[in-house]
Design a protein around this motif. Structure first.
Motif, PDB file in Angstrom:
ATOM      1  N   GLU A  59      15.079  -2.229  -2.813  1.00  0.00           N
ATOM      2  CA  GLU A  59      14.535  -3.364  -3.563  1.00  0.00           C
ATOM      3  C   GLU A  59      13.592  -4.184  -2.700  1.00  0.00           C
ATOM      4  N   THR A  60      14.000  -4.455  -1.453  1.00  0.00           N
ATOM      5  CA  THR A  60      13.198  -5.266  -0.543  1.00  0.00           C
ATOM      6  C   THR A  60      11.837  -4.620  -0.289  1.00  0.00           C
ATOM      7  N   GLU A  61      11.828  -3.336  -0.016  1.00  0.00           N
ATOM      8  CA  GLU A  61      10.563  -2.648   0.259  1.00  0.00           C
ATOM      9  C   GLU A  61       9.682  -2.640  -0.982  1.00  0.00           C
ATOM     10  N   ALA A  62      10.284  -2.456  -2.158  1.00  0.00           N
ATOM     11  CA  ALA A  62       9.504  -2.453  -3.396  1.00  0.00           C
ATOM     12  C   ALA A  62       8.833  -3.804  -3.624  1.00  0.00           C
ATOM     13  N   TYR A  63       9.573  -4.893  -3.418  1.00  0.00           N
ATOM     14  CA  TYR A  63       9.008  -6.220  -3.639  1.00  0.00           C
ATOM     15  C   TYR A  63       7.992  -6.599  -2.574  1.00  0.00           C
ATOM     16  N   ASN A  64       8.010  -5.924  -1.428  1.00  0.00           N
ATOM     17  CA  ASN A  64       7.055  -6.211  -0.357  1.00  0.00           C
ATOM     18  C   ASN A  64       5.808  -5.318  -0.420  1.00  0.00           C
ATOM     19  N   THR A  65       5.728  -4.484  -1.450  1.00  0.00           N
ATOM     20  CA  THR A  65       4.598  -3.566  -1.591  1.00  0.00           C
ATOM     21  C   THR A  65       3.692  -4.033  -2.731  1.00  0.00           C
ATOM     22  N   LYS A  66       2.391  -4.043  -2.481  1.00  0.00           N
ATOM     23  CA  LYS A  66       1.433  -4.510  -3.485  1.00  0.00           C
ATOM     24  C   LYS A  66       1.205  -3.437  -4.548  1.00  0.00           C
TER      25      LYS A  66
END
Length: 653
Positions: free
Chosen positions: A195-202
């Protein structure tokens, strides 16, 4: 949005000021064991407002209550009630809850909850590619998996079609068909690192490599959109539980209520009068606001979110708990973090984020008191336990004494292989599924180490913080006294039916029915139907005949109850006279009530079975008085008059 948890971790512990140990005043002794004035003062000041008897509000008057309290605690230890597993489990649960305030575990939780709230304002549409890898893999296999995902990412960054890559290379089940597409998701839907990586990706970009318990992933984000808002819903619920006292069919009752709604009666009035959801009936059926995916009752959720217009209600439908009519009250705008803080914190504690909280607290405790690793454990336990652990059916075998090495040391407390084996035995049946024994052993070790660190801190906290020690001691004593009374009084009273019946026979005059009526009660909001029901009652018609004539498949004009009603029963209207005949009334809400009294029953003595619960309560009180007399005779209590005098000067004001 990334948040820096390090700052929060730095404030995990309350600074404890160590004062020189002062000589404590002994107030009394019980068989030579001291009880200190400080404990009496704390208990007295805390409970004084709860004391009903004015004579017991003085120090000397309250002392008798305090001595009885300490005698019960003394007896509980004499009976080894502190050794019971049920007691130890309950005490640890409270110790865990109380200690959070002191180790600031809740601060970490709040920080993660705020992060989740901010993320939850959006939904993300994404696809991913997975290369499976276990945390228990040997380094060679881990490197092989990492190298594979890195090469795939390089190809994606070079412009290859992500969906095609996923179908060709992803090791996720069915990826060859789905292309790794996850659709739209928001917080708490997937494991936290992902989830964290997804929300940090444009949008349009490919993420960095992220590792989860499933393996290595890369993510491509396709879209972001504002998340749907909360809804407020009201419902009327009729339980379908089996109940011998129930005189109506649940499905028939919910259909009757639905017809009354269609006839113009208000949803709120019907919910208050008929709904069996005690939590919402008093509020006219209104539930707390929720979003899609936040409640576990899928049938209920689907029905509610299918409604498009506020004020619209469903037809009757059945869920796992019973029959419902649900109404959409409003569709909300954005809510603040403070509005939703409690719910987000609950979900942090229950989900994958909980491991972050546990690890943060455990690492700080280890830094504070010192931590030392012991003998390597993984290879030994893999052989010792075997594949049965993955199947959740390992039969516990004690670790042989010659193999029982230290697995780690926290402060001055050593933990052994045997302690780890005990921990696995206790929790193996509630663990998630694992692909290998090594995976499971690593998971259990992390949890065992973290729980051991927290327990060490909690035990030290009782030594270091007088306020905490006072509160936890009071709870410990309370649990022991509860077990003492349950073992020696309450259970004994329940089982001794001979004594209970003898008590009933000796005290029959205390158990009397008020005046009662055998009656039929008709409720209606329709004056014509009420008068027809009255006429039919006068003509001796049955309840079924009245319902058949006055109610139709489309319209409910009367709701009828039949039975024996005691004076003051809620079914009987205000001003009702306990006399044979027919009574008619209309209340301020336009509701007509017709009561036909077929029989008036004078006050009589209740049968034993009718008052069994009250008899048991009275018998328990008698047994408790006898029990306390025995304790006062069993133990020698000596009060220090000098200390008591000082307390009276200090507290009797």
């Amino acid at each position: 949005m990334k948040r820096n948890l390090g700052l929060c971790i730095g404030f995990l512990f309350v600074t404890t000021i160590f004062l020189g140990q002062q000589k404590k005043d002994v107030l009394l002794t019980i068989d030579g064991d001291p009880v200190y004035a400080s404990e009496f003062t704390r208990v007295y000041q805390k409970n004084l407002d709860l004391v009903q008897d004015e004579s017991q509000k003085s120090v000397e008057g309250y002392l008798d209550l305090f001595i009885d309290y300490k005698l019960k605690v003394k007896e509980a230890y004499e009976q080894d009630l502190d050794e019971k597993k049920e007691y130890q489990k309950e005490f640890k649960k409270y110790q865990e809850q109380l200690s959070r305030y002191y180790i600031y575990e809740d601060n970490v939780t709040k920080d993660l909850a705020k992060e989740a709230y901010e993320r939850g304002l959006e939904e993300i549409e994404a696809s991913h590619i997975l290369v499976t890898s276990s945390y228990a893999d040997v380094p060679e296999d881990t490197l092989k998996a990492y190298t594979k995902i890195k090469n795939i990412r390089d190809r994606a960054l070079a412009g290859e079609d992500f969906e095609k890559l996923a179908k060709e290379t992803s090791e996720e089940p069915n990826a060859d068909k789905t292309g790794g597409n996850l659709g739209y998701f928001s917080v708490f839907s997937l494991v936290y690192p992902f989830e964290t990586e997804a929300y940090n990706t444009k949008v349009g970009e490919v993420s960095n490599i992220v590792r989860t318990r499933f393996g290595y992933h890369i993510i491509k984000v396709h879209d972001r959109r504002e998340r749907s808002t909360q809804r407020t819903v009201s419902h009327i619920m009729i339980s379908d539980r089996e109940d011998d006292t129930r005189t109506f069919d649940p499905e028939e009752r919910i259909n009757d209520i639905y017809k009354l709604l269609q006839q113009g009666q208000t949803f709120e009035d019907l919910a208050k009068q008929y709904s069996e959801d005690k939590g919402s009936a008093g509020n006219g059926g209104r539930l707390r606001p929720f979003r899609k995916g936040e409640i576990k009752a899928k049938v209920f959720e689907d029905k509610v979110f299918a409604i498009k217009t506020p004020g619209t209600y469903t037809e009757p439908f059945k869920s796992v708990v019973g029959w419902h009519i649900a109404r959409l009250d409003s569709i909300h705008g954005k809510s603040s973090f403070e509005d939703e803080k409690a719910e987000y914190e609950r979900r942090v504690k229950d989900g994958s984020r909980s491991k972050i909280v546990v690890a943060a607290v455990a690492n700080t405790i280890k830094d504070k008191y010192g931590f030392e690793e012991g003998a390597p454990y993984l290879d030994y336990f893999e052989d010792f336990i075997g594949e049965d652990l993955v199947k959740k059916r390992w039969e516990y075998t004690p670790v042989p004494e010659e193999d029982d090495k230290v697995i780690f040391t926290i402060g001055d407390r050593k933990h052994y292989f045997s302690d780890y084996a005990e921990y696995i035995r206790e929790f193996q049946r509630v663990m998630r599924n694992f692909g290998s024994v090594r995976d499971a052993l690593l998971y259990f070790y992390d949890m065992f180490e973290a729980e051991s660190a927290k327990q060490y801190y909690k035990d030290k906290l009782e030594e270091e913080d007088p306020e905490y020690a006072g509160v936890i001691t009071e709870y410990r004593d309370g649990l022991l006294i509860f077990d003492l009374m349950q073992t020696n009084i309450w259970n004994k009273a329940k089982k001794d039916t001979v004594a209970a019946k003898a008590y009933y026979e000796a005290n029959k005059e205390q158990y009397q029915w008020k005046k009662r009526v055998g009656a039929v009660v008709v409720n209606s909001t329709n004056a014509v139907s009420a008068q027809k029901a009255k006429q039919m009652l006068e003509n001796g018609e049955t309840v079924e005949a009245i319902k058949k004539q006055l109610n139709t498949p489309e319209t409910v004009n009367v709701i009828i109850s039949e039975g024996k009603f005691e004076e003051g029963a809620k079914e009987l209207p205000a001003g009702f006279r306990m006399e044979q005949g027919i009574f008619e009334t209309k209340d301020q809400d336009g509701r007509y009530t017709i009561v036909k009294v077929n029989q008036v029953l004078p006050p009589t003595t209740k049968e034993y079975e009718d008052v069994r619960g009250r008899v048991m309560t009275a018998l328990q009180q008698q047994l408790e008085e006898d029990f306390m007399d025995n304790l006062r005779n069993k133990y020698n209590v000596e009060v220090r008059k000098k200390t008591l005098k000082k307390l009276k000067r200090k507290l009797d004001k």
